[in-house]
Design an enzyme around this catalytic site. Sequence first.
Site, PDB file in Angstrom:
ATOM      1  N   GLY A  39      -4.375  -3.996  -4.311  1.00 46.11           N
ATOM      2  CA  GLY A  39      -5.366  -2.966  -4.604  1.00 46.11           C
ATOM      3  C   GLY A  39      -4.630  -1.687  -4.942  1.00 46.11           C
ATOM      4  CG  HIS A  40      -2.034  -1.219  -7.714  1.00 46.50           C
ATOM      5  ND1 HIS A  40      -1.361  -1.820  -8.740  1.00 46.50           N
ATOM      6  CD2 HIS A  40      -1.417  -1.617  -6.583  1.00 46.50           C
ATOM      7  CE1 HIS A  40      -0.384  -2.562  -8.247  1.00 46.50           C
ATOM      8  NE2 HIS A  40      -0.402  -2.449  -6.943  1.00 46.50           N
ATOM      9  CE  LYS A  62       3.025  -2.315  -4.623  1.00 48.00           C
ATOM     10  NZ  LYS A  62       2.667  -2.126  -3.231  1.00 48.00           N
ATOM     11  CD  GLN A 112       0.557  -8.831  -3.010  1.00 50.34           C
ATOM     12  OE1 GLN A 112       1.215  -9.554  -3.724  1.00 50.34           O
ATOM     13  NE2 GLN A 112      -0.658  -8.438  -3.361  1.00 50.34           N
ATOM     14  CG  ASP A 115      -1.756  -1.280   1.296  1.00 52.44           C
ATOM     15  OD1 ASP A 115      -2.304  -1.684   0.260  1.00 52.44           O
ATOM     16  OD2 ASP A 115      -1.795  -1.886   2.380  1.00 52.44           O
TER      17      ASP A 115
END
Length: 452
Positions: free
Chosen positions: A65-66, A41, A249, A38
Amino acid sequence: MLNELFHTVRFGSVGMFCQSARLNQVPASIIVGTQWGDEGKGRFADLLAKDMSMVVRYQGGHNAGHTLVVDGEKFALQLVPSGVLYDHITPVIGNGVVVDPFVLLAEMKTLTDRGVDCSRLKVSGNAHLIMPYHQQLDALQERHLGSAKLGTTKRGIGPAYADKALRVGIRVQDLLDESIFRKKIEAVLSHTNKILTKAFNRLPVDPDELADKVLEQCLEGLKPHIADTVDLVHNDLEAGKNILFEGAQATFLDIDHGTYPFVTSSNPTSGGACPGAGVGPKHIERVIGVAKAYVTRVGAGPFPTELFDEVGDHFVDVGHEYGTNTGRRRRTGWVDAVMLRHAVRLNGLTELAITKLDVLDMLDKVKICVAYDLDGEEVTKLPYHQSQVHKATPVYQEFSGWKTDLTSVKDPADLPAEAKTFLDALEEQVGVPIRYVSIGPSRKQYVDFGAV
Ligand code: IMP
């Protein structure tokens, strides 16, 4: 001396020259998280994607989750690589990713409904499928662990990678041959059903029903996207095009180098891009490590700089530190240079992108952990024995806060002196140049210090 040289390049016009010259010479870059995930990225993958022909995910699954904010519109991506928002990019899901076909199709539909063209998306035929029984096992195993649970995302990631390693996994390409697909489902369920029924007292999964469901609901939608992604990647590399490998991750969730067992089941570190996408290390030149200006973690595991005070709450509230997919409140703490130095070594980082500096804007004091106190001894390297990481007490360098809203800064020269001092100290501690700093969620809210 090096620092001086870097600052000259960073702030001067030489930086612009280096940047364009380098981009032509550098075929492949990797972007990795340097903490526990988180870090943001996705927004830097999105930024770098401008100059790329392809963005390739190389590990993980929809545990990621981006979040990207483009022209005020928020996009939350789980499996689809960040580059999808550019028309010139081929987004690729590499062989090292584990793919839930239902989730992927739903994500593509959501994006398509919002006007994003997903037709260029390619999915490796060698990527493994996450099946519903993987998710069921993930949840059951966590429940079985009780207070020792890992705090997984319950997306079936661990069980899918376990089946891959046991060589009973089902690959995306198996969907293309119905008889093979059915045989493989039957074979794996002959074993998995014993675990479900005997170890967890659950009903067995019917192989035919599951195969029917997957083939009926997923085959048609996925078929046009299934590809030999290794060939695609190498065609672009041979044509001298730039490729970005996008890690999900982060370094300290790496199954080999993270805080095991509180890790994910793949290799997010930069080396993972080689097997996860099918490239040799010689193609990689830039390795961009993304680090938050503080640290967050979801799930269990050691976290030396974790805060349980109002500053920790400030990071959660101002930084909106809740999981993109799971909604879980993230644990928060001061930025940890001991871990970042280790991340530099593990990933071969060439530069850093610092995110969310603006979250520190209104604090009176800001801190960097520069060492750990272990029973009175000060250590500057991450102890290899994890029980020492559990009991490490952080040693901080403290700085005055800048108490200024940074969210509209564009030029590094406009950063307040206190913010520069903080960044310079962080850079010196970590030993790698800071190339980018983000100061807000939108695509445009970042400062570029120039080529390194
Ligand atoms: P899993 O990957 O779902 O098996 O979860 C293993 C650990 O990695 C848990 O602590 C999760 O919270 C953490 N994790 C997995 N994916 C992410 C992510 O994208 N961001 C942050 N933590 C993650």
